[in-house]
Design a protein around this motif. Structure first.
Motif, PDB file in Angstrom:
ATOM      1  N   SER A 205       0.833  -1.205   0.000  1.00 23.20           N
ATOM      2  CA  SER A 205       0.000   0.000   0.000  1.00 23.20           C
ATOM      3  C   SER A 205       0.868   1.256   0.000  1.00 23.20           C
ATOM      4  O   SER A 205       1.803   1.366   0.789  1.00 23.20           O
ATOM      5  CB  SER A 205      -0.913   0.002   1.241  1.00 23.20           C
ATOM      6  N   ILE A 206       0.541   2.190  -0.896  1.00 23.70           N
ATOM      7  CA  ILE A 206       1.242   3.472  -0.968  1.00 23.70           C
ATOM      8  C   ILE A 206       0.199   4.585  -1.058  1.00 23.70           C
ATOM      9  O   ILE A 206      -0.760   4.501  -1.828  1.00 23.70           O
ATOM     10  CB  ILE A 206       2.188   3.555  -2.180  1.00 23.70           C
ATOM     11  N   ASP A 207       0.408   5.641  -0.271  1.00 26.44           N
ATOM     12  CA  ASP A 207      -0.459   6.808  -0.292  1.00 26.44           C
ATOM     13  C   ASP A 207       0.381   8.032  -0.659  1.00 26.44           C
ATOM     14  O   ASP A 207       1.250   8.443   0.104  1.00 26.44           O
ATOM     15  CB  ASP A 207      -1.112   7.004   1.083  1.00 26.44           C
ATOM     16  N   VAL A 208       0.138   8.581  -1.852  1.00 26.59           N
ATOM     17  CA  VAL A 208       0.826   9.805  -2.278  1.00 26.59           C
ATOM     18  C   VAL A 208      -0.200  10.912  -2.538  1.00 26.59           C
ATOM     19  O   VAL A 208       0.001  11.786  -3.390  1.00 26.59           O
ATOM     20  CB  VAL A 208       1.699   9.574  -3.531  1.00 26.59           C
ATOM     21  N   SER A 209      -1.305  10.874  -1.808  1.00 24.79           N
ATOM     22  CA  SER A 209      -2.360  11.864  -1.998  1.00 24.79           C
ATOM     23  C   SER A 209      -1.863  13.278  -1.693  1.00 24.79           C
ATOM     24  O   SER A 209      -0.991  13.477  -0.851  1.00 24.79           O
ATOM     25  CB  SER A 209      -3.565  11.534  -1.115  1.00 24.79           C
ATOM     26  N   TYR A 210      -2.417  14.242  -2.401  1.00 24.23           N
ATOM     27  CA  TYR A 210      -2.117  15.667  -2.230  1.00 24.23           C
ATOM     28  C   TYR A 210      -0.661  16.021  -2.548  1.00 24.23           C
ATOM     29  O   TYR A 210      -0.159  17.041  -2.101  1.00 24.23           O
ATOM     30  CB  TYR A 210      -2.495  16.140  -0.826  1.00 24.23           C
ATOM     31  N   CYS A 211      -0.009  15.170  -3.311  1.00 25.22           N
ATOM     32  CA  CYS A 211       1.286  15.537  -3.884  1.00 25.22           C
ATOM     33  C   CYS A 211       0.977  16.138  -5.255  1.00 25.22           C
ATOM     34  O   CYS A 211       1.046  15.452  -6.293  1.00 25.22           O
ATOM     35  CB  CYS A 211       2.195  14.313  -3.994  1.00 25.22           C
ATOM     36  N   CYS A 212       0.607  17.414  -5.247  1.00 31.91           N
ATOM     37  CA  CYS A 212      -0.004  18.034  -6.429  1.00 31.91           C
ATOM     38  C   CYS A 212       0.916  18.043  -7.650  1.00 31.91           C
ATOM     39  O   CYS A 212       0.440  18.072  -8.784  1.00 31.91           O
ATOM     40  CB  CYS A 212      -0.451  19.457  -6.093  1.00 31.91           C
ATOM     41  N   GLY A 213       2.211  18.013  -7.443  1.00 35.76           N
ATOM     42  CA  GLY A 213       3.134  18.044  -8.571  1.00 35.76           C
ATOM     43  C   GLY A 213       3.424  16.681  -9.171  1.00 35.76           C
ATOM     44  O   GLY A 213       4.113  16.579 -10.193  1.00 35.76           O
TER      45      GLY A 213
ATOM     46  N   VAL B 165       5.503  -3.882  -7.800  1.00 34.09           N
ATOM     47  CA  VAL B 165       4.573  -4.733  -8.555  1.00 34.09           C
ATOM     48  C   VAL B 165       3.610  -5.507  -7.661  1.00 34.09           C
ATOM     49  O   VAL B 165       2.616  -6.050  -8.145  1.00 34.09           O
ATOM     50  CB  VAL B 165       5.352  -5.716  -9.451  1.00 34.09           C
ATOM     51  N   GLY B 166       3.895  -5.547  -6.365  1.00 28.76           N
ATOM     52  CA  GLY B 166       3.005  -6.268  -5.451  1.00 28.76           C
ATOM     53  C   GLY B 166       1.920  -5.393  -4.856  1.00 28.76           C
ATOM     54  O   GLY B 166       1.171  -5.835  -3.972  1.00 28.76           O
ATOM     55  N   LEU B 167       1.811  -4.143  -5.310  1.00 27.10           N
ATOM     56  CA  LEU B 167       0.843  -3.206  -4.737  1.00 27.10           C
ATOM     57  C   LEU B 167      -0.587  -3.735  -4.823  1.00 27.10           C
ATOM     58  O   LEU B 167      -1.020  -4.228  -5.864  1.00 27.10           O
ATOM     59  CB  LEU B 167       0.907  -1.861  -5.462  1.00 27.10           C
ATOM     60  N   ARG B 168      -1.301  -3.582  -3.702  1.00 27.00           N
ATOM     61  CA  ARG B 168      -2.730  -3.896  -3.667  1.00 27.00           C
ATOM     62  C   ARG B 168      -3.565  -2.634  -3.450  1.00 27.00           C
ATOM     63  O   ARG B 168      -4.755  -2.627  -3.742  1.00 27.00           O
ATOM     64  CB  ARG B 168      -3.025  -4.918  -2.564  1.00 27.00           C
ATOM     65  N   GLU B 169      -2.939  -1.587  -2.919  1.00 34.15           N
ATOM     66  CA  GLU B 169      -3.659  -0.346  -2.637  1.00 34.15           C
ATOM     67  C   GLU B 169      -2.802   0.850  -3.020  1.00 34.15           C
ATOM     68  O   GLU B 169      -1.633   0.927  -2.661  1.00 34.15           O
ATOM     69  CB  GLU B 169      -4.022  -0.264  -1.150  1.00 34.15           C
ATOM     70  N   LEU B 170      -3.392   1.786  -3.770  1.00 31.55           N
ATOM     71  CA  LEU B 170      -2.673   2.982  -4.198  1.00 31.55           C
ATOM     72  C   LEU B 170      -3.619   4.180  -4.127  1.00 31.55           C
ATOM     73  O   LEU B 170      -4.684   4.192  -4.744  1.00 31.55           O
ATOM     74  CB  LEU B 170      -2.152   2.816  -5.633  1.00 31.55           C
ATOM     75  N   ILE B 171      -3.221   5.195  -3.346  1.00 34.88           N
ATOM     76  CA  ILE B 171      -4.002   6.412  -3.184  1.00 34.88           C
ATOM     77  C   ILE B 171      -3.248   7.551  -3.861  1.00 34.88           C
ATOM     78  O   ILE B 171      -2.142   7.907  -3.445  1.00 34.88           O
ATOM     79  CB  ILE B 171      -4.228   6.761  -1.694  1.00 34.88           C
ATOM     80  N   MET B 172      -3.849   8.124  -4.926  1.00 34.53           N
ATOM     81  CA  MET B 172      -3.189   9.198  -5.677  1.00 34.53           C
ATOM     82  C   MET B 172      -4.081  10.435  -5.775  1.00 34.53           C
ATOM     83  O   MET B 172      -3.999  11.206  -6.737  1.00 34.53           O
ATOM     84  CB  MET B 172      -2.810   8.703  -7.078  1.00 34.53           C
ATOM     85  N   ASP B 173      -4.915  10.671  -4.767  1.00 38.14           N
ATOM     86  CA  ASP B 173      -5.812  11.829  -4.781  1.00 38.14           C
ATOM     87  C   ASP B 173      -5.023  13.119  -4.988  1.00 38.14           C
ATOM     88  O   ASP B 173      -4.019  13.370  -4.326  1.00 38.14           O
ATOM     89  CB  ASP B 173      -6.584  11.928  -3.461  1.00 38.14           C
ATOM     90  N   LYS B 174      -5.506  13.939  -5.901  1.00 40.87           N
ATOM     91  CA  LYS B 174      -4.961  15.269  -6.187  1.00 40.87           C
ATOM     92  C   LYS B 174      -3.517  15.240  -6.691  1.00 40.87           C
ATOM     93  O   LYS B 174      -2.754  16.189  -6.480  1.00 40.87           O
ATOM     94  CB  LYS B 174      -5.084  16.186  -4.978  1.00 40.87           C
ATOM     95  N   CYS B 175      -3.128  14.172  -7.365  1.00 47.02           N
ATOM     96  CA  CYS B 175      -1.867  14.175  -8.113  1.00 47.02           C
ATOM     97  C   CYS B 175      -2.204  14.806  -9.467  1.00 47.02           C
ATOM     98  O   CYS B 175      -2.539  14.118 -10.442  1.00 47.02           O
ATOM     99  CB  CYS B 175      -1.325  12.758  -8.263  1.00 47.02           C
ATOM    100  N   LEU B 176      -2.134  16.125  -9.524  1.00 45.56           N
ATOM    101  CA  LEU B 176      -2.764  16.885 -10.602  1.00 45.56           C
ATOM    102  C   LEU B 176      -2.095  16.694 -11.962  1.00 45.56           C
ATOM    103  O   LEU B 176      -2.722  16.958 -12.998  1.00 45.56           O
ATOM    104  CB  LEU B 176      -2.778  18.379 -10.236  1.00 45.56           C
ATOM    105  N   GLN B 177      -0.842  16.258 -11.995  1.00 43.24           N
ATOM    106  CA  GLN B 177      -0.145  16.101 -13.271  1.00 43.24           C
ATOM    107  C   GLN B 177      -0.267  14.695 -13.844  1.00 43.24           C
ATOM    108  O   GLN B 177       0.232  14.416 -14.937  1.00 43.24           O
ATOM    109  CB  GLN B 177       1.345  16.444 -13.093  1.00 43.24           C
ATOM    110  N   LEU B 178      -0.946  13.812 -13.122  1.00 44.23           N
ATOM    111  CA  LEU B 178      -1.098  12.430 -13.585  1.00 44.23           C
ATOM    112  C   LEU B 178      -2.047  12.370 -14.779  1.00 44.23           C
ATOM    113  O   LEU B 178      -3.159  12.887 -14.726  1.00 44.23           O
ATOM    114  CB  LEU B 178      -1.642  11.555 -12.451  1.00 44.23           C
ATOM    115  N   SER B 179      -1.607  11.708 -15.838  1.00 40.92           N
ATOM    116  CA  SER B 179      -2.437  11.558 -17.033  1.00 40.92           C
ATOM    117  C   SER B 179      -2.630  10.076 -17.358  1.00 40.92           C
ATOM    118  O   SER B 179      -2.186   9.192 -16.613  1.00 40.92           O
ATOM    119  CB  SER B 179      -1.789  12.278 -18.222  1.00 40.92           C
ATOM    120  N   ASP B 180      -3.248   9.814 -18.482  1.00 43.88           N
ATOM    121  CA  ASP B 180      -3.475   8.424 -18.901  1.00 43.88           C
ATOM    122  C   ASP B 180      -2.169   7.668 -19.085  1.00 43.88           C
ATOM    123  O   ASP B 180      -2.112   6.450 -18.895  1.00 43.88           O
ATOM    124  CB  ASP B 180      -4.257   8.411 -20.222  1.00 43.88           C
TER     125      ASP B 180
END
Length: 654
Positions: free
Chosen positions: A137-145, A158-173
């Protein structure tokens, strides 16, 4: 028995027994006391600790060396963590170590919390992802850049089961594609506010991460095409679509025919969704447990109600902002016996009779939100108290027809209450608080704008509600120093306190607040009697203080601010607007408070342009948000403004 004998008996306990004792402890304060008993107890705690939340980055290397069994590392409150620090941690586990292997602390790490760690970039993230083989599990929420390169770095885990990327504003497809291709075990993914994500990215995600059980795409401009893709997720249980403006009833028809195990759906604030779309979802998911349609429906229609009543397993329903009739309450009461939470905030048509009907059938309610249901009176609250004995949370903000009688009923029958919001319920008085204090499990009490309570009422709360950790007394003008004395003696676990505009509070009251060692959030706005003496007492006593509001505390002089600079090293947010601080004191504070991330600095009449310049230079490496008067935009040097911008700092010009 002598103290020597007692200590000898304790120390004769085996290591296994001490480990078991340590595991039974609840809360940080209890564990702290355990560590302070003796060196053996400290050693046991160090060897067995699974979770570590680091407040000061300078202590991180030695802490990682002391706690080899870590499973969860929280660096969300370390604003200075960056790629260089990560590189150091992965090669040196403590002061004086000579390139010791990082495996000791990384080998068992499963959870990594990096929320708001904006100093990190793709290089540091990749090093962490590769060094922690068990990471789930990794939480990088509110890392706007954060954007696609950071997503690519995270995909190395590669073993991730949980990923929180709230407000990672530069993330695209593109970045989402990297995660989808490499993190095939993902079960939970949150992309809230990742505004660059489109239907294309969601489609690839759903094709690759087929084990997804939780997906949050709230606030994204995805269309019905994404719902078509999401419908193919056979294991999905929770779907959050809050405030997605481009999805509508047609898209929800795809969900009707897919996601066979869906239990929770949130379409709150989806302006194009109507009763028709919700009916589609319900048709295909008779085992739905939670339906959140707050501020989505104009009214709760009869047709929709007829479908809702077939949801035999429904536990939570929120229809905030909708118009609802008394007959609707009868249908819910008769058919939805499993309900434990109902949200009716700002609903039109909520009456005493409707609430009486609701609680007569839904006796297992634990959470009830009646915020701004202005027609509610004591009769409805008495019915709730009589029927819902397991109630733990009641919100009745701005239900200003409620009086002490209703509060007395709650205190007499709802003894399991943990949270109650009585903000702007002017009929609440000391007698009501006397009865409410019988709720010994109370942890959150909101009494803002309750002008009829006094120190006497706080005495009852302080004497009996020892578990309380949040108390809001905003503009409770009858509160003074004696009430704070009572609170400080009984409510030792208080973490959040708001006494803004309680104008009778003086330095003596702040001295009592200084006894609250667990306090982390304190609002003192508009206290006209306090000075630097009182603020110094708070700073010296409340070492965990992280958020402080001093707006309009105009009598506080530099002595108080010097004390903050010296004692309050854990401060993350501060509001100094309209204070009498000098330029020198401001510079000292901004330089010394090494964890400060947000500051409001408007109308500081004693600070010159040069003072602002020096203060901003002292904190430009770590500050993330600052509020300044608009004219300073043209008076501060371009160099400092460019530096702040390059560091990701958001400047709000007032």
């Amino acid at each position: 028995m002598s103290s020597f004998q007692s200590n000898k008996n304790i120390l004769s306990l085996t290591e296994d027994l001490l480990v078991l004792v340590n595991e039974k402890l609840e809360g940080g304060s209890d564990r702290k006391l355990f560590r302070l008993v003796c060196r053996e107890f400290l050693r046991i705690d160090s060897l067995t600790r699974k979770h570590l939340r680091v407040l000061r980055i300078e202590f991180l290397p030695s802490l990682l060396q002391k706690h080899p069994q870590l499973q969860c590392l929280d660096l969300s409150v370390c604003p200075r963590i960056d790629d260089g620090v990560v590189s150091l941690l992965l090669t040196r586990v403590g002061p004086g170590s000579n390139s010791v292997s990082c495996a000791n602390w990384t080998r068992g790490l499963k959870v990594l919390i990096l929320s708001r760690a904006t100093g990190l970039r793709f290089s540091g993230l990749e090093m962490l992802a590769r060094a922690c083989p068990c990471l789930e599990s990794i939480d990088v929420s509110y890392c706007c850049g954060f954007g696609d390169r950071e997503a690519a770095a995270l995909s190395c885990a590669v073993g991730l089961r949980e990923l929180i990327m709230d407000k990672c504003l530069q993330l695209s497809d593109v970045g989402l594609a990297k995660i989808a291709v490499w993190c095939l075990k993902l079960e939970k993914l949150s992309l809230k506010w990742c505004m660059e994500i489109t239907d294309l990215g969601i489609d690839l995600l759903c094709k690759k991460c087929v084990d997804l059980k939780y997906l949050d795409v709230s606030y994204l401009k995805v269309t019905n095409g994404s719902l078509h893709s999401i419908a193919s997720l056979l294991k999905l249980e929770v779907l959050a679509l809050m405030a997605c403006p481009l999805i509508d009833d047609y898209g929800l028809q795809f969900i009707e025919r897919g996601c066979p195990f869906l239990k929770v759906i949130d379409v709150s604030r989806c302006e194009s969704v109507s009763s028709s779309g919700l009916i589609s979802v319900i048709k295909g998911h008779v085992n739905l447990q939670e339906l959140n349609a707050g501020y989505c429906l104009s009214e709760l229609s009869t047709t929709l109600l007829n479908w809702i009543k077939n949801l035999n397993h429904l536990e939570i329903i929120r229809i905030d902002g909708a118009r609802i009739s008394e007959s609707s309450f009868q249908v819910i009461s008769t058919n939805c016996k499993s309900l434990v939470e109902v949200g009716l905030s700002k609903c039109v048509g909520v009456t005493n009779m409707g609430i009486m009907t609701l609680v007569s059938g839904c006796i297992n309610l634990r959470v009830l939100n009646l915020t701004c249901c202005h027609s509610i009176t004591d009769a409805a609250i008495s019915a709730i108290a009589d029927s819902c004995r397991n109630l733990v949370c009641l919100k009745v903000e701005s239900c200003n027809m409620i009086t002490e009688k209703a509060v007395c009923q709650l205190g007499s029958f709802c003894l399991l209450l943990e949270e109650i919001d009585l903000t702007d319920c002017s009929g609440v008085n000391d007698k009501g608080l006397e009865y409410l204090s019988r709720c010994s499990k109370l942890s959150c009490l909101k009494l803002g704008l309750c002008t009829n309570i006094s120190d006497k009422g706080l005495f009852y709360i302080g004497s009996n509600c020892t578990k309380i950790h949040e108390l809001d007394l905003y503009r409770c003008t009858g509160i003074g120093d004696d009430g704070l004395d009572a609170l400080s003696k009984g409510c030792k676990k208080l973490m959040k306190l708001n006494i803004s505009y309680c104008n009778e509070v003086s330095d003596r009251g702040l001295g009592y607040i200084g006894r609250l060692e667990e306090l982390s959030d304190l609002e003192l706005r508009g206290l006209i009697k306090i000075t630097g003496v009182g603020l110094e007492a708070v700073a010296a006593g409340c070492k965990r203080l992280a958020d402080l509001d001093l707006k309009h505390c105009e009598k506080v002089d530099d002595s108080g601010f010097w004390a903050l600079a010296y004692y309050s090293r854990n401060l993350r947010q501060i509001n100094l607007s309209y204070c009498a601080i000098s330029g020198m004191a401001l510079c000292m504070m901004m330089g010394n408070l090494t964890r400060l991330q947000e500051a409001k600095l408007v109308h500081l009449t004693n600070v010159t342009v040069e003072g602002f310049e020096l203060a901003l230079r002292a904190c430009c490496v770590r500050i993330k948000k600052v509020k300044l008067l608009a004219p300073l935009r043209f008076l501060l040097s371009p160099e400092i403004l460019e530096t702040l911008h390059a560091r990701g700092c958001i400047i709000r010009w007032d």
